[in-house]
Motif scaffolding. Structure first.
Motif, PDB file in Angstrom:
ATOM      1  N   ALA A 185       0.488  -1.338  -0.031  1.00 37.88           N
ATOM      2  CA  ALA A 185      -0.210  -0.057   0.091  1.00 37.88           C
ATOM      3  C   ALA A 185       0.871   1.103   0.380  1.00 37.88           C
ATOM      4  O   ALA A 185       0.378   2.495  -0.109  1.00 37.88           O
ATOM      5  CB  ALA A 185      -1.012   0.073   1.173  1.00 37.88           C
ATOM      6  N   GLN A 186       2.161   1.417   1.024  1.00 36.68           N
ATOM      7  CA  GLN A 186       2.220   2.348   0.714  1.00 36.68           C
ATOM      8  C   GLN A 186       3.235   2.692  -0.406  1.00 36.68           C
ATOM      9  O   GLN A 186       3.137   4.337  -1.203  1.00 36.68           O
ATOM     10  CB  GLN A 186       4.185   2.099   1.770  1.00 36.68           C
ATOM     11  CG  GLN A 186       4.944   3.441   1.825  1.00 36.68           C
ATOM     12  CD  GLN A 186       6.101   2.384   3.456  1.00 36.68           C
ATOM     13  OE1 GLN A 186       6.138   1.684   4.069  1.00 36.68           O
ATOM     14  NE2 GLN A 186       7.299   3.691   3.516  1.00 36.68           N
ATOM     15  N   VAL A 187       4.379   1.305  -1.013  1.00 32.79           N
ATOM     16  CA  VAL A 187       5.261   1.582  -2.188  1.00 32.79           C
ATOM     17  C   VAL A 187       4.145   1.988  -3.057  1.00 32.79           C
ATOM     18  O   VAL A 187       4.514   2.751  -4.220  1.00 32.79           O
ATOM     19  CB  VAL A 187       5.773   0.783  -2.228  1.00 32.79           C
ATOM     20  CG1 VAL A 187       6.199   0.511  -3.807  1.00 32.79           C
ATOM     21  CG2 VAL A 187       6.486   0.088  -1.089  1.00 32.79           C
ATOM     22  N   MET A 188       2.680   1.247  -3.926  1.00 31.22           N
ATOM     23  CA  MET A 188       1.891   1.933  -5.127  1.00 31.22           C
ATOM     24  C   MET A 188       1.321   2.707  -4.871  1.00 31.22           C
ATOM     25  O   MET A 188      -0.022   2.894  -5.506  1.00 31.22           O
ATOM     26  CB  MET A 188       1.247   0.184  -5.404  1.00 31.22           C
ATOM     27  CG  MET A 188       2.520  -1.052  -4.973  1.00 31.22           C
ATOM     28  SD  MET A 188       3.706  -0.250  -6.285  1.00 31.22           S
ATOM     29  CE  MET A 188       2.540  -0.588  -8.211  1.00 31.22           C
ATOM     30  N   GLU A 189       1.545   2.902  -2.676  1.00 26.13           N
ATOM     31  CA  GLU A 189       0.162   4.658  -3.098  1.00 26.13           C
ATOM     32  C   GLU A 189      -1.614   3.552  -3.088  1.00 26.13           C
ATOM     33  O   GLU A 189      -2.042   4.683  -4.189  1.00 26.13           O
ATOM     34  CB  GLU A 189       0.667   5.148  -3.881  1.00 26.13           C
ATOM     35  CG  GLU A 189       2.194   5.887  -3.490  1.00 26.13           C
ATOM     36  CD  GLU A 189       2.293   7.038  -4.214  1.00 26.13           C
ATOM     37  OE1 GLU A 189       1.707   7.157  -5.159  1.00 26.13           O
ATOM     38  OE2 GLU A 189       3.200   7.550  -3.574  1.00 26.13           O
ATOM     39  N   ALA A 221       9.641  -0.539  -5.382  1.00 23.69           N
ATOM     40  CA  ALA A 221      10.218  -0.522  -3.928  1.00 23.69           C
ATOM     41  C   ALA A 221      11.932  -0.560  -3.777  1.00 23.69           C
ATOM     42  O   ALA A 221      12.823   0.334  -3.462  1.00 23.69           O
ATOM     43  CB  ALA A 221       9.612  -2.372  -3.534  1.00 23.69           C
ATOM     44  N   LEU A 222      12.351  -0.754  -5.108  1.00 27.69           N
ATOM     45  CA  LEU A 222      13.664  -1.359  -5.273  1.00 27.69           C
ATOM     46  C   LEU A 222      14.395   0.492  -5.795  1.00 27.69           C
ATOM     47  O   LEU A 222      15.256   0.387  -5.458  1.00 27.69           O
ATOM     48  CB  LEU A 222      14.216  -2.471  -6.586  1.00 27.69           C
ATOM     49  CG  LEU A 222      14.855  -3.828  -5.771  1.00 27.69           C
ATOM     50  CD1 LEU A 222      14.625  -4.482  -7.402  1.00 27.69           C
ATOM     51  CD2 LEU A 222      15.426  -3.544  -4.543  1.00 27.69           C
ATOM     52  N   ALA A 223      13.794   0.797  -6.950  1.00 29.34           N
ATOM     53  CA  ALA A 223      14.211   2.349  -6.881  1.00 29.34           C
ATOM     54  C   ALA A 223      13.716   2.981  -5.913  1.00 29.34           C
ATOM     55  O   ALA A 223      15.017   4.079  -5.662  1.00 29.34           O
ATOM     56  CB  ALA A 223      12.931   2.891  -8.146  1.00 29.34           C
ATOM     57  N   MET A 224      12.925   2.944  -5.093  1.00 28.45           N
ATOM     58  CA  MET A 224      12.936   4.267  -3.624  1.00 28.45           C
ATOM     59  C   MET A 224      13.732   3.388  -2.845  1.00 28.45           C
ATOM     60  O   MET A 224      14.201   4.202  -1.944  1.00 28.45           O
ATOM     61  CB  MET A 224      11.743   3.725  -3.145  1.00 28.45           C
ATOM     62  CG  MET A 224      10.413   4.389  -4.017  1.00 28.45           C
ATOM     63  SD  MET A 224       8.245   4.023  -3.357  1.00 28.45           S
ATOM     64  CE  MET A 224       8.115   4.435  -1.704  1.00 28.45           C
TER      65      MET A 224
END
Length: 117
Positions: A41-45, A64-67
């Protein structure tokens, strides 16, 4: 169910993540994987806490890896159940995590559940 050797699986899985080799990570998962994680939910908003299918899992992990360019896992322990393996690790943020993997008859992960301290 054809579960792989737990220790070998855990070492390979952690090494693939530490190399940031998404193809190597995804090679462990079945096409119809169902992945549960509070991070989705956090990564995909979105409000979603699960992903179904390897293409959507790839999209999630790419984002997620980009973040988290410094992503690194330290393997802490491996637990073996009757039909699953749980990998305990510490991530690059010093956070304890556990991922439980249920394997299909081909030895690929069909269900994965991530949990974090």
């Amino acid at each position: 169910m054809a579960r792989p050797d737990p220790e070998s699986f855990a070492r390979d899985w952690v090494a693939a993540w530490n190399d940031h080799d998404l193809d190597a990570v995804l090679s462990h998962y079945a096409d119809g994987i169902v992945f549960h994680s509070p991070r989705i939910a956090q990564v995909m908003e979105t409000g979603a806490d699960s992903i179904t299918g390897k293409p959507d899992l790839r999209k999630y992990w790419e984002k997620a890896l980009a973040m988290a360019s410094g992503l690194f896992f330290e393997l802490d322990d491996v637990l073996t159940g009757s039909d699953a393996i749980t990998v305990l690790y510490t991530n690059h943020r010093g956070q304890k995590a556990a991922e439980t993997f249920v394997f299909d008859e081909d030895g690929e992960i069909s269900i994965a559940i991530a949990a974090y301290r």
